[in-house]
Write a protein that holds these residues in place. Structure first.
Motif, PDB file in Angstrom:
ATOM      1  N   VAL A 248       0.835  -1.206   0.000  1.00 30.13           N
ATOM      2  CA  VAL A 248       0.000   0.000   0.000  1.00 30.13           C
ATOM      3  C   VAL A 248       0.868   1.254   0.000  1.00 30.13           C
ATOM      4  O   VAL A 248       0.609   2.209  -0.752  1.00 30.13           O
ATOM      5  CB  VAL A 248      -0.949  -0.013   1.212  1.00 30.13           C
ATOM      6  N   VAL A 249       1.911   1.268   0.836  1.00 25.49           N
ATOM      7  CA  VAL A 249       2.804   2.423   0.893  1.00 25.49           C
ATOM      8  C   VAL A 249       3.528   2.614  -0.437  1.00 25.49           C
ATOM      9  O   VAL A 249       3.703   3.738  -0.925  1.00 25.49           O
ATOM     10  CB  VAL A 249       3.799   2.265   2.051  1.00 25.49           C
ATOM     11  N   ALA A 250       3.956   1.507  -1.078  1.00 25.51           N
ATOM     12  CA  ALA A 250       4.610   1.600  -2.388  1.00 25.51           C
ATOM     13  C   ALA A 250       3.661   2.183  -3.432  1.00 25.51           C
ATOM     14  O   ALA A 250       4.066   2.991  -4.284  1.00 25.51           O
ATOM     15  CB  ALA A 250       5.112   0.231  -2.821  1.00 25.51           C
ATOM     16  N   ALA A 251       2.392   1.784  -3.371  1.00 23.50           N
ATOM     17  CA  ALA A 251       1.406   2.349  -4.303  1.00 23.50           C
ATOM     18  C   ALA A 251       1.227   3.849  -4.064  1.00 23.50           C
ATOM     19  O   ALA A 251       1.098   4.628  -5.011  1.00 23.50           O
ATOM     20  CB  ALA A 251       0.071   1.617  -4.160  1.00 23.50           C
ATOM     21  N   LEU A 252       1.228   4.260  -2.798  1.00 19.09           N
ATOM     22  CA  LEU A 252       1.118   5.684  -2.504  1.00 19.09           C
ATOM     23  C   LEU A 252       2.315   6.451  -3.058  1.00 19.09           C
ATOM     24  O   LEU A 252       2.158   7.569  -3.573  1.00 19.09           O
ATOM     25  CB  LEU A 252       1.021   5.905  -0.991  1.00 19.09           C
ATOM     26  N   ARG A 253       3.500   5.839  -2.951  1.00 18.39           N
ATOM     27  CA  ARG A 253       4.686   6.499  -3.486  1.00 18.39           C
ATOM     28  C   ARG A 253       4.601   6.670  -4.999  1.00 18.39           C
ATOM     29  O   ARG A 253       5.133   7.627  -5.563  1.00 18.39           O
ATOM     30  CB  ARG A 253       5.925   5.681  -3.110  1.00 18.39           C
ATOM     31  N   GLU A 254       3.917   5.760  -5.683  1.00 16.11           N
ATOM     32  CA  GLU A 254       3.743   5.843  -7.127  1.00 16.11           C
ATOM     33  C   GLU A 254       2.485   6.615  -7.516  1.00 16.11           C
ATOM     34  O   GLU A 254       2.055   6.560  -8.675  1.00 16.11           O
ATOM     35  CB  GLU A 254       3.669   4.423  -7.715  1.00 16.11           C
ATOM     36  N   ASP A 255       1.884   7.340  -6.571  1.00 16.23           N
ATOM     37  CA  ASP A 255       0.675   8.136  -6.821  1.00 16.23           C
ATOM     38  C   ASP A 255      -0.525   7.293  -7.216  1.00 16.23           C
ATOM     39  O   ASP A 255      -1.402   7.738  -7.959  1.00 16.23           O
ATOM     40  CB  ASP A 255       0.931   9.204  -7.904  1.00 16.23           C
TER      41      ASP A 255
ATOM     42  N   LEU B  31      -4.084   7.863   5.730  1.00 12.91           N
ATOM     43  CA  LEU B  31      -3.099   8.653   4.984  1.00 12.91           C
ATOM     44  C   LEU B  31      -3.369   8.575   3.485  1.00 12.91           C
ATOM     45  O   LEU B  31      -3.287   9.587   2.774  1.00 12.91           O
ATOM     46  CB  LEU B  31      -1.690   8.147   5.308  1.00 12.91           C
ATOM     47  N   ALA B  32      -3.697   7.375   2.982  1.00 16.68           N
ATOM     48  CA  ALA B  32      -4.008   7.218   1.560  1.00 16.68           C
ATOM     49  C   ALA B  32      -5.219   8.056   1.169  1.00 16.68           C
ATOM     50  O   ALA B  32      -5.233   8.705   0.116  1.00 16.68           O
ATOM     51  CB  ALA B  32      -4.250   5.747   1.238  1.00 16.68           C
ATOM     52  N   GLY B  33      -6.249   8.066   2.016  1.00 17.97           N
ATOM     53  CA  GLY B  33      -7.418   8.878   1.725  1.00 17.97           C
ATOM     54  C   GLY B  33      -7.100  10.362   1.708  1.00 17.97           C
ATOM     55  O   GLY B  33      -7.579  11.101   0.838  1.00 17.97           O
ATOM     56  N   THR B  34      -6.270  10.802   2.662  1.00 15.84           N
ATOM     57  CA  THR B  34      -5.885  12.215   2.700  1.00 15.84           C
ATOM     58  C   THR B  34      -5.084  12.610   1.465  1.00 15.84           C
ATOM     59  O   THR B  34      -5.330  13.654   0.855  1.00 15.84           O
ATOM     60  CB  THR B  34      -5.074  12.496   3.973  1.00 15.84           C
TER      61      THR B  34
END
Length: 462
Positions: free
Chosen positions: A87-94, A119-122
């Motif tokens: 999930v964090v890796a996906a957030l890093r890739e927008d 955090l992802a929602g924000t």
């Protein structure tokens, strides 16, 4: 590092510089926990007198069972952590579409998963707001009539709107990333805030007030330039001043001309037809009254022409072929054969009648100059029409082989003319028509020989 930002703080995951992976360390700890049980079981079997085969078999079975339990336990711990890492890796890739499922409050991994989901929602909400704001900025910039440009610290063009493209002859994407010197805008970058700049490619007569601002994009400093066309405002004020002046002059002179013309006609009609009684008086009165009536009519026509300049109607825009317009205008000129050098096919959104009138005036002016030169110095009068098209505008050039321009400063000033029978309205009316169509016109002496060139620029988007 972005200036004025806090330095990054890194929290160590362990005390050793070289360490095994988390899964292996966890598996080794599980194995270490099993060693006391193995030792205790072996001692009990030895005390009870078990055979060596039984002891080895029990040890193997215990080891296999313990490895299976350890693997399950390690996977139970690491799988949620791997999910959170994805999930964090996906957030890093927008990519904000991933979420951790099955999380609940009350345990460490559940709390971590819920916080990462929040955090992802924000971040997703912030990204949507940023995209909407960027879209709004792009639409506002594209609809602005003022040129807007942005340059980075190396003076490379990073942002420009449609008005800037028209004003400076920029094209997308070939102009993006090029330096200001390559684009001929080096002088523009040197203009101070609220300073004046002139020399736009689309209109040599344009004058701009430059507003400067700085901003940061991805941490790099940029310069934002917003140009306000004060030349257009000055020309509009000048046009309104001339309009008011013409209205006053027309009102006052017409009030005098009308009765003068009427009285002159009435007096001439009352004169006796016979000239035997007073031949000289009758002849002189007839001649004088005829001159008064003729000059009154001429002055009235003169004022009517200027009133046409001051009351130019709003254009009725429609799509017309530039080639057809130029062919019609050339056919109207009967004194000489106008040479048309056919350019590319293009349609313009203009008022057909007004734009034809502008070209008629310019072409008539060119033919007058060419015929005057031919009469004074001999040779053939020549006038040519050509046009070209780029990404933003159509440029029409009317060239002649006349004597050239002697006083180009007052060319577009109403009342000013160098022709004995001129009214001084032709070029001024052509300029007003092109200004209404967001275009421009300029007259310059030819650089390749004697004569003049009239250059008309009309934007492709009406």
């Amino acid at each position: 590092m972005i200036p004025n930002s806090k330095p990054l703080r890194r929290v160590p995951l362990g005390k050793t510089g070289k360490r095994l992976s988390f899964e292996r360390r966890l598996f080794l700890w599980m194995t270490a926990l099993a060693l006391p049980a193995v030792v205790l079981g072996g001692w009990l079997m030895e005390v009870s007198g078990a055979s060596a085969f039984a002891m080895v078999s029990a040890a193997v079975v215990f080891a296999l069972v313990w490895m299976l339990v350890s693997s399950s336990f390690v996977e139970l711990i690491t799988r949620p952590m791997q999910t959170l890492a994805n999930v964090v890796a996906a957030l890093r890739e927008d990519d904000f579409s991933f979420r951790a499922r099955g999380a609940r409050r009350g345990d460490a991994l559940g709390d971590l998963a819920l916080e990462i989901n929040a955090l992802a929602g924000t971040l997703q909400s912030q990204r949507s707001s940023a995209l909407e704001a960027l879209t709004l900025v792009e639409r506002v910039m594209s609809s602005m009539q003022s040129p807007v440009l942005a340059f980075d610290a190396q003076s490379r063009l990073r942002l420009h709107n449609v008005a800037a493209d028209r004003a400076f002859g920029l094209t997308r994407p070939s102009s993006d990333g090029r330096s200001a010197e390559e684009l001929g805008l080096g002088v523009l970058l040197d203009v101070r805030d609220e300073g004046q700049y002139s020399g736009a490619k689309s209109n040599d007569a344009a004058r701009y007030v430059v507003r400067r601002a700085t901003f940061r994009l991805r941490g790099a400093p940029h310069v934002l330039l917003v140009l306000s066309d004060v030349g257009a405002a000055l020309r509009e004020e000048e046009r309104l001043a001339w309009r008011r002046l013409i209205r006053v002059l027309g009102h006052e002179i017409n009030n005098s001309l009308t009765p003068i013309k009427s009285i002159a006609g009435s007096l001439r009609g009352r004169l006796p037809e016979s000239v035997e009684a007073a031949p000289n008086l009758n002849r002189d009165l007839q001649r004088g009254l005829a001159i008064i009536e003729d000059r009154a009519a001429s002055l009235n026509r003169f004022l009517q022409a200027y009133q046409q300049l001051s009351s130019l109607p709003a254009p009725r825009l429609e799509w017309v072929s530039l080639r057809l317009v130029m062919e019609r205008v050339a056919l109207l000129e009967q004194r000489i054969a106008v040479r048309i050098e056919t350019g590319p096919e293009v349609e313009l959104r203009v008022d057909s009648d007004q734009i034809q009138q502008a070209f008629i005036n310019l072409l008539q002016n060119a033919v007058d100059a060419a015929l005057e030169a031919a009469e004074q110095e001999g040779g053939a009068a020549e006038v040519a029409v050509m046009w070209e098209v780029d990404a933003n505008q159509a440029t029409v050039r009317i060239t002649d082989n006349g004597l050239g321009l002697l006083n180009p400063v007052n060319l577009f000033v109403p009342f000013y003319t160098t022709k004995p029978k001129g009214t001084g309205i032709g070029l001024a009316l052509a300029q007003q028509i092109l200004i209404v169509h967001k275009g421009s016109v300029s007259l310059t002496n030819r650089g390749d020989g004697r004569g003049c060139v009239a250059e008309v620029r009309i934007p492709l988007v009406g």
